[in-house]
Design an enzyme around this catalytic site. Structure first.
Site, mmCIF file in Angstrom:
data_model
loop_
_atom_site.group_PDB
_atom_site.id
_atom_site.type_symbol
_atom_site.label_atom_id
_atom_site.label_comp_id
_atom_site.label_asym_id
_atom_site.label_seq_id
_atom_site.Cartn_x
_atom_site.Cartn_y
_atom_site.Cartn_z
ATOM 1 N N GLY A 127 8.275 -5.307 4.543
ATOM 2 C CA GLY A 127 9.247 -4.430 5.182
ATOM 3 C C GLY A 127 10.608 -4.718 4.595
ATOM 4 O O GLY A 127 11.283 -5.676 5.005
ATOM 5 N N SER B 54 0.807 -1.212 0.000
ATOM 6 C CA SER B 54 0.000 0.000 0.000
ATOM 7 C C SER B 54 0.849 1.276 0.000
ATOM 8 O O SER B 54 1.821 1.387 0.744
ATOM 9 C CB SER B 54 -0.898 -0.002 1.240
ATOM 10 N N ASN C 255 4.357 -2.029 9.004
ATOM 11 C CA ASN C 255 4.304 -0.691 8.432
ATOM 12 C C ASN C 255 5.654 -0.034 8.735
ATOM 13 O O ASN C 255 6.579 -0.693 9.209
ATOM 14 C CB ASN C 255 3.135 0.092 9.046
ATOM 15 N N THR C 256 5.775 1.243 8.475
ATOM 16 C CA THR C 256 7.080 1.914 8.597
ATOM 17 C C THR C 256 7.426 2.235 10.054
ATOM 18 O O THR C 256 6.563 2.349 10.911
ATOM 19 C CB THR C 256 7.079 3.212 7.787
ATOM 20 N N SER D 7 6.596 10.949 4.256
ATOM 21 C CA SER D 7 5.568 11.596 5.073
ATOM 22 C C SER D 7 4.459 12.084 4.151
ATOM 23 O O SER D 7 4.109 13.255 4.142
ATOM 24 C CB SER D 7 6.170 12.766 5.852
ATOM 25 N N CYS E 75 -0.612 3.893 10.312
ATOM 26 C CA CYS E 75 0.075 4.897 9.524
ATOM 27 C C CYS E 75 0.608 5.995 10.430
ATOM 28 O O CYS E 75 -0.143 6.622 11.173
ATOM 29 C CB CYS E 75 -0.833 5.512 8.475
HETATM 30 C C1 LIG Z 1 5.574 6.389 0.017
HETATM 31 C C2 LIG Z 1 4.915 5.375 0.925
HETATM 32 C C3 LIG Z 1 3.541 5.464 1.190
HETATM 33 C C4 LIG Z 1 2.923 4.539 2.014
HETATM 34 N N1 LIG Z 1 1.577 4.622 2.242
HETATM 35 C C5 LIG Z 1 0.947 3.670 2.977
HETATM 36 C C6 LIG Z 1 -0.463 3.684 3.148
HETATM 37 O O1 LIG Z 1 -1.166 4.546 2.599
HETATM 38 N N2 LIG Z 1 -1.034 2.716 3.912
HETATM 39 C C7 LIG Z 1 -0.285 1.725 4.510
HETATM 40 O O2 LIG Z 1 -0.839 0.857 5.171
HETATM 41 N N3 LIG Z 1 1.045 1.681 4.350
HETATM 42 C C8 LIG Z 1 1.685 2.627 3.596
HETATM 43 N N4 LIG Z 1 3.055 2.560 3.423
HETATM 44 C C9 LIG Z 1 3.816 1.474 4.075
HETATM 45 C C10 LIG Z 1 4.062 0.290 3.131
HETATM 46 O O3 LIG Z 1 2.860 -0.282 2.684
HETATM 47 C C11 LIG Z 1 4.918 -0.781 3.814
HETATM 48 O O4 LIG Z 1 4.245 -1.239 4.964
HETATM 49 C C12 LIG Z 1 6.275 -0.251 4.253
HETATM 50 O O5 LIG Z 1 6.770 0.676 3.321
HETATM 51 C C13 LIG Z 1 7.308 -1.365 4.426
HETATM 52 O O6 LIG Z 1 7.533 -2.084 3.223
HETATM 53 P P1 LIG Z 1 8.711 -1.752 2.174
HETATM 54 O O7 LIG Z 1 9.986 -1.616 2.954
HETATM 55 O O8 LIG Z 1 8.703 -2.885 1.200
HETATM 56 O O9 LIG Z 1 8.343 -0.456 1.522
HETATM 57 C C14 LIG Z 1 3.697 3.493 2.594
HETATM 58 C C15 LIG Z 1 5.067 3.402 2.324
HETATM 59 C C16 LIG Z 1 5.685 4.317 1.493
HETATM 60 C C17 LIG Z 1 7.151 4.180 1.207
#
Ligand SMILES: Cc1cc2nc3c(=O)[nH]c(=O)nc-3n(C[C@H](O)[C@H](O)[C@H](O)COP(=O)(O)O)c2cc1C
Ligand SMILES: Cc1cc2nc3c(=O)[nH]c(=O)nc-3n(C[C@H](O)[C@H](O)[C@H](O)COP(=O)(O)OP(=O)(O)OC[C@H]3O[C@@H](n4cnc5c(N)ncnc54)[C@H](O)[C@@H]3O)c2cc1C
Ligand code: FES
Lengths: 258, 303
Positions: free
Chosen positions: B242, B21, B191-192, B70, B129
């Site tokens: 992640g 997402s 999530n982050t 952000s 989030c």
């Molecule tokens: C630019 C950006 C926007 C994101 N927006 C959302 C969001 O709207 N809803 C959500 O649940 N997670 C959001 N995330 C988190 C990601 O879905 C994911 O949980 C997180 O980035 C870890 O995975 P990754 O390291 O593969 O990116 C966002 C991440 C990024 C980088």
């Protein structure tokens, strides 16, 4: 499929000013469909994010792209160390570029520093009907003068310290130009304060103006919403993606005060 | 060749790789690189009850092996999601996960109602989030509120419910158990992680929002550990994410206990990341002689 990932072989590389590089890439798939004002996103070894760099030129028959970039930080520094024969991993062509009128129309093109490269193809389109005003810190930082001259444009150089051309800002030169002449359209790319100044003058003189905006990017293709620019229209204020809806906007679309 | 399909809370995915997402929009941008129907599924941009403008830019900063973002949940609202984005995406023959975020339990329930009878396959409850001032993360950090929002949304929904957990907690296992106990059909994580970067010349944070969420390879080991911990605490399927950027990462995640994976930030560096991960997992499973990729899940042999 609008986007391509391609390994562009470096055919030529020149340091045209200290820390500024002019690179020619063999990238036939992207060159085939590129348009004026679009950009590519370049992978830098060891970094998560690609670096957006505008197309300074492209030739679909020869399958080549030209980019001009300045070393600003670690990624562009890495790019500057690549040599002729190396591959650059690029995706493109990205973004919505400059809109061109009929080439018989009069255009004024205002570029600041490393914002100048994407304006070269615009100048090459309008040729003798283009007046180009470019500004740099000083004579040794100035780039692409010969290219703009070769395009047959009316070329005005400004430097901040007066070491070449007019001692002053591009916006002052533009103001003087517009007090005596008129034109059908203005194009600008460079520091935001400069573009804002150009946009104000264009509005005062009721001339359409296209600006190429910069913002930090994630995906570069419209998916992540990281690269937004404040814009306004009849429906109110928006945060609009620079990578997809831009980088080129009408100056009146941009909400400069936000 | 091994069977790459997986089944999570009753929904069949053609392979275990889902776009995460917020990193993949509504899919149509990446459809300009390759047919997105090749993915197992897509988790759409976090959607709220009403449209949100999000935070001012800069919204992204690079970090060692990762990024901070952000964005602040910029989205068109659930109404336009249903009318403009979902129908186009569903035409791509792909499992669609709606990621929903709210400021109150009521918001979440209203959204779940709106999604009833829609073409959405799964709801991903984003209670994690970090970029929204009110609500958002608040729901995700206490077992009690996680249970409350999960059980309420369950009552208002006819879709399988996947609860997305935040890593910004002391005991992720307790949160996972609370969600499971309240009726979650699956969990997704992580999530982050909240972080920050500073421009030393201006002495200002790079992000206009000061702080943002860390993602990308940098968080992979943390995510892997948390997925493992959660897998051992619950019986419902776990979707791991992640920092996954290669098929080897995805394989580690599945071995740790994930039934499927989500890939986010890796798409920025390599738009074909998801495709390469699918292909890599397939040949890996083949080389192990597995009949089905699902056999990999949870096969970790701990010391
Ligand atoms: C630019 C950006 C926007 C994101 N927006 C959302 C969001 O709207 N809803 C959500 O649940 N997670 C959001 N995330 C988190 C990601 O879905 C994911 O949980 C997180 O980035 C870890 O995975 P990754 O390291 O593969 O990116 C966002 C991440 C990024 C980088
Ligand atoms: C559409 C567009 C076209 C551009 N065209 C050109 C061009 O033709 N020539 C040129 O020299 N520069 C151009 N730039 C600016 C160029 O992208 C940055 O100078 C470059 O990304 C800096 O990377 P770095 O690793 O050297 O700097 P670092 O500061 O180390 O980069 C850290 C992160 O911030 C990002 N970043 C830093 N400065 C900028 C910036 N000004 N704009 C966008 N992202 C930034 C980087 O991409 C990277 O993700 C353009 C920017 C955009 C958005
Ligand atoms: S950089 Fe992702 S939307 Fe523009």
């Amino acid at each position: 499929m609008r986007y391509t990932q391609e390994f562009g072989k470096i055919l030529n590389k020149t340091e045209i000013a200290k820390g500024t590089f002019d690179v020619i890439l063999h990238s036939p798939e992207i060159a085939k469909i590129a348009a004026v004002g679009q950009f590519v996103n370049i992978l830098c070894d060891g970094f998560t994010l690609r670096r957006p760099i505008s197309l300074c030129g492209f030739n679909s028959e020869k399958g080549i792209l030209r980019i001009v970039f300045e070393v600003r930080g670690k990624g562009t520094e890495w790019m500057s160390r690549l040599q002729v024969g190396d591959d650059m991993d690029i995706i493109g062509p990205l973004g919505h570029g400059f809109g061109l009128l009929d080439s018989s129309k009069k255009a004024v093109i205002v570029g600041g520093g490393v914002g100048t490269p994407p304006l070269l193809p615009v100048a090459q389109f309008y040729r003798e009907n283009a007046t180009v005003i470019t500004g740099f810190r000083n004579a040794s930082a100035s780039i692409l003068q010969d290219d703009f001259a070769q395009a047959g444009t009316n070329y005005i150089l400004c430097t901040d310290d007066g070491s070449a051309g007019i001692h002053g800002l591009t916006t002052q030169a533009l103001e003087q130009y517009l007090n005596k002449n008129t034109c059908d359209i203005i194009y600008t790319c460079g520091p935001k304060v400069m573009m804002h100044g150009v946009a104000r003058l264009a509005e005062e003189h009721k001339i359409n103006c296209q600006v190429s905006m910069e913002e930090r990017m994630g995906c570069g293709v419209g998916a992540c919403l990281c690269c937004v620019c404040p814009t306004k229209d009849d429906n109110g204020n928006h945060l609009t993606r620079v990578c997809l809806n831009g980088p080129v906007f009408m100056s009146t679309e941009v909400d400069w005060d936000a | 060749m091994p069977d790459m399909s997986v089944k999570i809370c009753g929904v069949s995915f053609k392979n275990p790789v889902i776009a995460a997402s917020g990193t993949y929009g509504y899919g149509m941008d990446y459809n300009e690189f390759y047919p997105i129907s090749r993915l197992g599924g897509i988790s759409c941009k976090g959607t709220t009850l009403v449209e949100r403008a999000g935070n001012p830019a800069p919204r992204i900063a690079e970090t060692p092996c990762g990024i901070l973002n952000s964005v602040g949940l910029q989205n068109p609202g659930v109404g336009r999601f249903l009318t403009s984005y979902l129908p186009r995406l569903k035409k791509q023959n792909i499992v669609v996960i709606a990621n929903i975020a709210g400021n109150s339990v009521e918001d979440y329930c209203k959204m779940a109602e709106r999604l009833k009878e829609s073409q959405v396959d799964i709801i991903e409850l984003n209670i994690s989030c970090p970029n929204v001032k009110q609500g958002g993360v608040n729901f995700g950090i206490l077992p009690g509120s996680v249970a409350e929002v999960t059980s309420q949304v369950k009552k208002h929904s006819d879709k399988p419910l996947m609860v997305k957990l935040t890593p910004n907690v002391t005991s992720i296992g307790d949160i996972a158990k609370a969600a499971e106990g309240a009726g979650a059909d699956a969990l997704s994580l992580i999530n982050t992680l909240t972080g920050m970067r500073i421009d030393i010349k201006t002495r200002r944070p790079i992000l206009r929002n000061n702080t943002g969420g860390l993602s990308g390879s940098a968080i992979f080991p943390v995510a892997l550990r948390m997925v493992r911990e959660v897998y051992k605490c619950v019986k419902i399927p776990v979707v791991g994410m992640g920092g996954i950027s290669s098929w080897e990462d995805a394989a580690e995640m599945m071995i740790a206990g994930a039934s499927a994976v989500q890939v986010g930030t890796a798409n920025f560096r390599d738009p074909f990341a998801c495709i390469k991960i699918i292909e890599g997992l397939e040949s890996f499973a083949d080389s192990l002689g597995l009949k089905s990729i699902a056999e990999l899940t949870g096969t970790l042999n701990e010391w």
